[in-house]
Design an enzyme around this catalytic site. Structure first.
Site, PDB file in Angstrom:
ATOM      1  N   ASP A   1      -4.366  -8.683  -4.246  1.00 45.13           N
ATOM      2  CA  ASP A   1      -4.234  -9.763  -2.683  1.00 45.13           C
ATOM      3  C   ASP A   1      -4.302 -11.094  -3.733  1.00 45.13           C
ATOM      4  O   ASP A   1      -4.110 -12.103  -3.317  1.00 45.13           O
ATOM      5  CB  ASP A   1      -5.170  -9.386  -2.114  1.00 45.13           C
ATOM      6  CG  ASP A   1      -5.027  -8.771  -1.061  1.00 45.13           C
ATOM      7  OD1 ASP A   1      -3.849  -8.845  -0.553  1.00 45.13           O
ATOM      8  OD2 ASP A   1      -5.988  -7.400  -0.092  1.00 45.13           O
TER       9      ASP A   1
ATOM     10  N   HIS B   1       0.674  -0.783   0.133  1.00 45.92           N
ATOM     11  CA  HIS B   1       0.103   0.346  -0.012  1.00 45.92           C
ATOM     12  C   HIS B   1       0.946   1.334   0.259  1.00 45.92           C
ATOM     13  O   HIS B   1       0.443   2.120  -0.672  1.00 45.92           O
ATOM     14  CB  HIS B   1      -0.948   0.419   1.003  1.00 45.92           C
ATOM     15  CG  HIS B   1      -2.392  -0.916   0.931  1.00 45.92           C
ATOM     16  ND1 HIS B   1      -1.900  -2.526   1.175  1.00 45.92           N
ATOM     17  CD2 HIS B   1      -3.177  -0.442  -0.461  1.00 45.92           C
ATOM     18  CE1 HIS B   1      -2.909  -2.753   0.955  1.00 45.92           C
ATOM     19  NE2 HIS B   1      -4.153  -1.651   0.087  1.00 45.92           N
TER      20      HIS B   1
ATOM     21  N   CYS C   1      -9.767  -3.768  -9.971  1.00 46.16           N
ATOM     22  CA  CYS C   1      -9.687  -2.918  -9.313  1.00 46.16           C
ATOM     23  C   CYS C   1      -7.933  -2.945  -8.866  1.00 46.16           C
ATOM     24  O   CYS C   1      -7.129  -2.367  -7.877  1.00 46.16           O
ATOM     25  CB  CYS C   1     -10.476  -1.512  -8.157  1.00 46.16           C
ATOM     26  SG  CYS C   1      -9.987  -3.395  -7.001  1.00 46.16           S
TER      27      CYS C   1
ATOM     28  N   GLU D   1     -10.491 -11.721  -4.416  1.00 45.34           N
ATOM     29  CA  GLU D   1      -9.060 -11.801  -4.003  1.00 45.34           C
ATOM     30  C   GLU D   1      -9.090 -12.448  -3.144  1.00 45.34           C
ATOM     31  O   GLU D   1      -7.409 -11.998  -2.048  1.00 45.34           O
ATOM     32  CB  GLU D   1      -8.957  -9.917  -3.722  1.00 45.34           C
ATOM     33  CG  GLU D   1      -9.750  -9.532  -2.335  1.00 45.34           C
ATOM     34  CD  GLU D   1      -9.044  -7.906  -1.801  1.00 45.34           C
ATOM     35  OE1 GLU D   1      -8.322  -7.640  -2.255  1.00 45.34           O
ATOM     36  OE2 GLU D   1     -10.170  -7.617  -1.024  1.00 45.34           O
TER      37      GLU D   1
END
Ligand code: PEP
Ligand code: MG
Length: 579
Positions: free
Chosen positions: A460, A194, A507, A436
């Site tokens: 993920d 992230h 996404c 995910e």
């Protein structure tokens, strides 16, 4: 003049930046020694005092929690820790050395701490030995707070800097928004951590996993960060600098050219319409989202709303943020992902137990289902804001139908409460599921019956299906979006969604990679969501190919046996198509 050298890392966010290094100390407390100007002394003292206060609060909170969970006796140990915080000798020594030596407070404090520990360790007394452990424990807590607060020093620098850190948390990176940071590099980290994703939101180049950047680079060294190549040049000579300045101009010219397509629809040559939307972390990114021609927000990572603050956001604060985003993007849709706490994202207001494998632990929807009190605040706010635009809700980390049903039940309860109070909301709001987790990918046919859309979270999904920690640079070579296992899962998710008549988006960062656009198009993906600045490029690719051709590319890619082959093949096809 210092000699030029290079460091190779992982390309996390593209672009070129040139500027002086600004070192941030390691969390493991290998602290750099940095001279400070006299006028910085009051700020450094303030950092120290605030760190003492924050540590005191942290210990008090911990004490209260342990006391309620395990009883008063178990919490007794913290009394000794609190005493350390009041040790005048220690505090005064830090302040007087700070004034005298004019070095950064983290360094001075760690030196004083070392001295204390060494004195205590020489004493043959059990009681005093225990005190040494207390000092060590509290000292580390204080240091962590000092290091966190030293980042605030960034606000004091007027100069544009390149951050060099051992590691940065996503909240550290979020705090850089609109500061004088033109790039950052870290010793550790992976492409889809992230921290790396946040760099894209900030629209600054970043290289992660550089190994020993914090050891080899000194504060003030001149750096060139080549985010696209994952390269850092330290103290570049004139020739190198000139060639990077040229490259920087070239990148800007290409980006400007691509901006010409930004407001055109993403349609293939044979008229298949694709949605291209943006991922955001902060509502402040909306201007950039609009400037890059997004047709909606495909992922609003709401965790950042909980970061860098002392308390949990109230329903009203959530509501205001979602209303703002809904109105700003109207008539386009905004997909709000519910709180995805955990993994590499932690929030100081919510103390979760330290876990051995946080990405596999108590995170995301698991946390929200266990804490409906926190979950419902967010859901109520989203529903209330839904009348101001086109909002959609999306759950992270669903691993099977039971979780989906439980989450849907909580939304029904919140809707019923709102109805009872005559509070308006969009009763037909779409509720989607992120796919995910491999178990969700393999049971997509079952999930598709009870959800309105899918959005594939490849960041993920890849880490879970290939067993590769997405934030660990040592195994980054195994992190392959084009691994046949991943491609088969993506195909299964899209086909299962379509078989039940629901749309399927993506996404994860894979959707923003030019090399994979043709492949995903050929697998029939309906929506691509990505960091704003990638949108013009992906639109340009979609507009340059027919869906028939894209299908052929996907069919051929599925017959290949290695991720690397697939990547080379799709890159070659892309070059042919874009000539
Ligand atoms: C993903 O996992 O692909 C995703 C988009 O969610 P995040 O990166 O926030 O985990
Ligand atoms: Mg995810």
């Amino acid at each position: 003049m210092s000699k030029q050298f290079q460091l190779k890392g992982i390309a996390a966010a593209g672009g070129i930046a040139i500027g002086p290094a600004y070192i941030i100390g390691k969390e493991e407390f290998v602290i750099t020694k940095e001279p400070i100007a006299e006028k910085q002394i009051p700020f450094q003292i303030q950092v120290f005092e605030e760190a003492l206060i924050s540590t005191r609060k942290e210990i008090k909170d911990l004490q209260a929690r342990i006391s309620s969970e395990m009883g008063h006796d178990a919490a007794e140990i913290f009394e000794a820790h609190l005493l350390v915080l009041e040790d005048r000798l220690l505090i005064e020594e830090v302040i007087s050395r700070l004034k005298k030596e004019r070095l950064n407070v983290a360094y001075v404090f760690s030196e004083v701490l070392k001295k204390y520990i060494s004195v205590f360790s020489k004493i043959e007394d059990e009681y005093l030995k225990e005190r040494m452990a207390d000092i060590n424990d509290v000292g580390r807590r204080i240091l962590r707070h000092i290091l966190g607060k030293e980042h605030k020093g960034l606000e004091e620098t007027k100069e544009k800097v390149i951050i060099v850190a051992h590691d940065l948390s996503p909240s550290d990176t979020a705090a850089m928004y609109k500061k004088n940071v033109v790039a950052f590099i870290t010793d550790v980290g992976g492409k889809t951590s992230h921290t790396a994703i946040m760099a894209k939101s900030l629209e600054i180049p970043a290289v992660v996993g550089c190994g020993e950047a914090t050891v080899k680079i000194k504060s003030g060294d001149m750096l060139v960060v080549d985010g696209g190549m994952g390269m850092v040049i330290v103290n570049p000579d004139k020739r190198t600098l000139a060639s990077y300045l040229k490259e920087e101009t070239k990148i800007k010219v290409i980006a400007k050219k691509l901006m010409a397509v930004k407001d055109l629809p993403a349609v293939t040559l044979d008229a298949r319409k694709i949605e291209v939307s943006a991922n955001i972390e902060l509502p402040a990114e909306i201007d950039s989202v609009r400037q890059h021609g997004a047709e909606g927000i495909g992922l609003y990572r709401t965790e950042y709303f909980y970061m860098n603050r002392k308390d949990l956001p109230s329903e009203e604060e959530h509501f205001k943020a979602y209303k703002y985003v809904a109105e700003a993007m109207k008539p386009y849709p905004v997909i709000i992902r519910t709180l995805d706490l955990g993994g590499d994202k932690f929030i100081s207001q919510i103390q979760t137990p330290k876990e051995m494998a946080p990405f596999l632990g108590w995170r995301a929807i698991r946390f929200c289902l266990a804490r409906p009190d926190i979950f419902k605040v967010q859901l109520r706010a989203i529903l209330r804001a839904s009348v101001y635009g086109k909002l959609k809700i999306m759950y992270p980390m669903i691993s099977g139908i039971e979780e989906l049903r439980q989450a849907n039940k909580i939304i029904s309860d919140v809707k019923a409460e709102l109805k009872q109070k005559n509070i308006p909301f969009d009763d037909d709001i779409e509720i989607g599921t992120m796919i995910e987790v491999p178990s969700a990918a393999m049971t997509a046919d079952l999930l598709a019956k009870e959800t309105d859309f899918f959005s594939i979270g490849t960041n993920d999904l890849i880490q879970y299906s290939l067993a590769v920690d997405r934030s660990n640079e040592k195994v980054a070579y195994l992190y392959e979006p084009t691994h046949p296992a991943v491609l088969r899962m993506i195909k299964n998710i899209i086909d299962s969604g379509h078989a039940r008549g629901i749309w399927v988006g993506m996404c994860g960062e894979m959707a923003s990679e030019p090399a994979f656009a043709l492949l995903l198009l050929g697998l029939n993906l309906d929506e691509f969501s990505m960091p704003s600045f990638s949108i013009p490029t992906i639109k340009h690719i979609i507009r340059s190919v027919s869906s028939k051709e894209a299908h052929q590319i996907a069919q051929e890619a599925l017959t290949l046996t290695m991720g690397r082959e697939v990547e080379q093949f799709t890159q070659r096809k892309l070059r042919e198509i874009l000539k």
